[in-house]
Design an enzyme around this catalytic site. Structure first.
Site, PDB file in Angstrom:
ATOM      1  N   LEU A 193       0.684  -1.493  -0.404  1.00  0.00           N
ATOM      2  CA  LEU A 193      -0.280  -0.080  -0.429  1.00  0.00           C
ATOM      3  C   LEU A 193       1.290   1.086   0.072  1.00  0.00           C
ATOM      4  O   LEU A 193       1.678   1.865   0.700  1.00  0.00           O
ATOM      5  CB  LEU A 193      -0.672  -0.311   1.444  1.00  0.00           C
ATOM      6  CG  LEU A 193      -2.228  -1.155   1.035  1.00  0.00           C
ATOM      7  CD1 LEU A 193      -2.331  -0.922   2.761  1.00  0.00           C
ATOM      8  CD2 LEU A 193      -3.079  -1.083   0.000  1.00  0.00           C
ATOM      9  N   HIS A 194       0.423   2.010  -1.267  1.00  0.00           N
ATOM     10  CA  HIS A 194       1.688   3.081  -1.256  1.00  0.00           C
ATOM     11  C   HIS A 194       0.298   4.667  -1.197  1.00  0.00           C
ATOM     12  O   HIS A 194       0.960   5.540  -1.259  1.00  0.00           O
ATOM     13  CB  HIS A 194       2.479   3.487  -1.848  1.00  0.00           C
ATOM     14  CG  HIS A 194       2.698   3.468  -3.422  1.00  0.00           C
ATOM     15  ND1 HIS A 194       2.380   1.962  -3.856  1.00  0.00           N
ATOM     16  CD2 HIS A 194       2.967   3.918  -4.077  1.00  0.00           C
ATOM     17  CE1 HIS A 194       2.399   2.812  -5.105  1.00  0.00           C
ATOM     18  NE2 HIS A 194       2.221   3.897  -5.494  1.00  0.00           N
ATOM     19  N   ARG A 195      -0.508   4.436  -1.455  1.00  0.00           N
ATOM     20  CA  ARG A 195      -0.856   5.822  -2.653  1.00  0.00           C
ATOM     21  C   ARG A 195      -1.688   6.573  -1.431  1.00  0.00           C
ATOM     22  O   ARG A 195      -1.725   5.833  -0.124  1.00  0.00           O
ATOM     23  CB  ARG A 195      -2.388   4.946  -3.487  1.00  0.00           C
ATOM     24  CG  ARG A 195      -1.216   4.375  -4.605  1.00  0.00           C
ATOM     25  CD  ARG A 195      -2.404   4.322  -6.091  1.00  0.00           C
ATOM     26  NE  ARG A 195      -2.712   5.343  -5.931  1.00  0.00           N
ATOM     27  CZ  ARG A 195      -2.199   6.261  -6.822  1.00  0.00           C
ATOM     28  NH1 ARG A 195      -1.130   5.648  -7.471  1.00  0.00           N
ATOM     29  NH2 ARG A 195      -2.612   7.571  -7.026  1.00  0.00           N
ATOM     30  N   ASP A 265      -1.998  -1.386  -3.942  1.00  0.00           N
ATOM     31  CA  ASP A 265      -2.522  -0.168  -4.571  1.00  0.00           C
ATOM     32  C   ASP A 265      -2.014   0.249  -5.590  1.00  0.00           C
ATOM     33  O   ASP A 265      -1.836   1.401  -6.249  1.00  0.00           O
ATOM     34  CB  ASP A 265      -3.201   0.919  -4.315  1.00  0.00           C
ATOM     35  CG  ASP A 265      -1.935   1.596  -2.918  1.00  0.00           C
ATOM     36  OD1 ASP A 265      -1.564   0.521  -2.799  1.00  0.00           O
ATOM     37  OD2 ASP A 265      -2.318   2.260  -1.864  1.00  0.00           O
TER      38      ASP A 265
END
Ligand code: UD1
Length: 354
Positions: A193-195, A265
């Site tokens: 997850l990084h967005r 994501d």
């Protein structure tokens, strides 16, 4: 010819294209790194392992808000282009580094080439969607990774020349992907997850993590933590979550080969899961990799329907044989040949950086 890049996904996707260009006497290549990603685990580890050629210029722009970051890349790249007068500038993808460099090309009258042109999520709230549209419309040569990319560009009547070359990311993946090692219990998951919409707000990140770990399976999730998510991680985490530092590319592919499901994501991982035959759940409202949705290997979900989507994904048995809309593993070679032919038609002789 100049080639601009600056983030982890661009390092990975460009690896074979840059090796080929650097080794080809028909090109005099100037590689400009923006420095958008600068942590060792976000950049150096990848450069070494992917065999990327040395960069000629490092702009060291680092982190900033999107406007300042893009402007810093534009100004730094413009200075390089004004000094070296390359026959063209090549950018890959849709990051702020790609857009900043593309704007520099437009403002210095440098012909622009866009690799990965034409992919669309049709979600203008996504910064990358804005970036890729602006780059496509400023490009003279647009290299699409799939037929749908070319169709999107034709529908928008972009002024440049469009060629479908396949996806250089698939070339890099196919060179390195290990054989699948799943099937034996316990079931494993890979989570990234990084967005901003998932990780910037701590309560949102906590809700996503709670739902991902709500089911008894997978019993273990490998969760490489992007620097953006480090700041907002909840203090209390489910015991099934195994937090690790961002992984090198070979390590990431090894984790994918062991996984029964991938929740992400990221853009690239949706395709890598598709190629590795791992069912994927994408924590986003939209995706530009629509082929993976149509193929049934990927599904969009968010808080509220995430656990159900993971349950469905775990039941999927993806056929080993599949049609790959992203080419045959020789897209990078095609990028080089199309570039050479296009530049020779424009300028003749060796393609200069200076
Ligand atoms: C960028 C790209 C995104 C891509 C992602 C891959 C844009 C708009 N987004 O997002 O498309 O999927 O890279 O990782 O360009 N940070 C560090 N060390 C680093 C880099 C970043 O600590 O080496 C931290 C900083 O706090 C920074 C934050 O991560 O502010 C976000 O980094 P940034 O490069 O702005 O965007 P990404 O979220 O990485």
């Amino acid at each position: 010819m100049a080639y601009a890049l600056g983030t982890r996904p661009e390092f990975i996707r460009s690896a074979r294209v840059l090796r080929l260009l650097r080794g080809d006497p028909r090109f005099e290549l100037l590689i400009v790194n923006s420095g958008q990603h600068y942590d060792r685990e976000m950049s150096d580890a990848f450069l070494e392992e992917l065999g990327l050629p040395d960069f000629d210029v490092d702009l060291k722009v680092g982190s900033a808000d999107p406007a300042h970051q893009t402007a810093a890349v534009m100004l730094g790249t413009a200075a390089v282009l004004e000094r070296t007068h390359p026959d063209a500038l090549c950018v890959f993808g849709d990051t702020n580094s790609s857009l900043g460099a593309a704007l520099a090309a437009a403002k210095t009258d440098t012909p622009l080439v866009h690799i990965e042109a034409g992919c669309r999520s049709y979600d203008m709230a996504m910064p990358e969607e804005v970036n890729r549209r602006l780059i496509d419309h400023a490009s003279q040569l647009l290299l699409a990774v799939s037929e749908s990319g070319a169709q999107n560009l034709e529908a928008e009547a972009v002024p440049g020349r469009i060629v479908v070359v396949g996806d250089p990311l698939f070339d890099v993946f196919a060179e390195r992907a290990p054989a699948a090692q799943r099937g034996e219990p316990p079931r494993r998951g890979l989570l990234t997850l990084h967005r901003p919409e998932n990780v910037d707000d701590p309560s949102r990140l906590e809700a996503v993590l709670d739902e991902v770990t709500a089911l008894p399976e997978p019993a273990e999730w490998t969760f490489p933590v992007h620097p953006r998510a480090r700041r907002t991680l909840p203090s209390r985490l489910a015991s099934s979550l195994k937090l690790v530092a961002p992984l090198g590319y070979a390590e990431l592919l090894r984790e994918l080969a062991r996984a029964d499901v991938c929740v992400t994501d990221s853009g690239g991982l949706q395709k890598e899961a598709f190629w590795a035959r791992v069912p994927c759940v994408t924590v986003r409202r939209s995706t530009e990799w629509t082929e993976t949705l149509r193929a049934g290997s990927n599904e969009l979900a968010s808080v509220g329907d995430l656990a159900e989507a993971i349950r469905r994904a775990l039941k999927k048995a993806l056929p080993v044989e599949f049609e790959n809309p992203y080419g045959d593993g020789r897209a990078s070679e095609r990028v080089v040949e199309v570039l050479e032919e296009w530049l020779r038609a424009r300028c003749g002789g060796v393609v200069n950086a200076h």
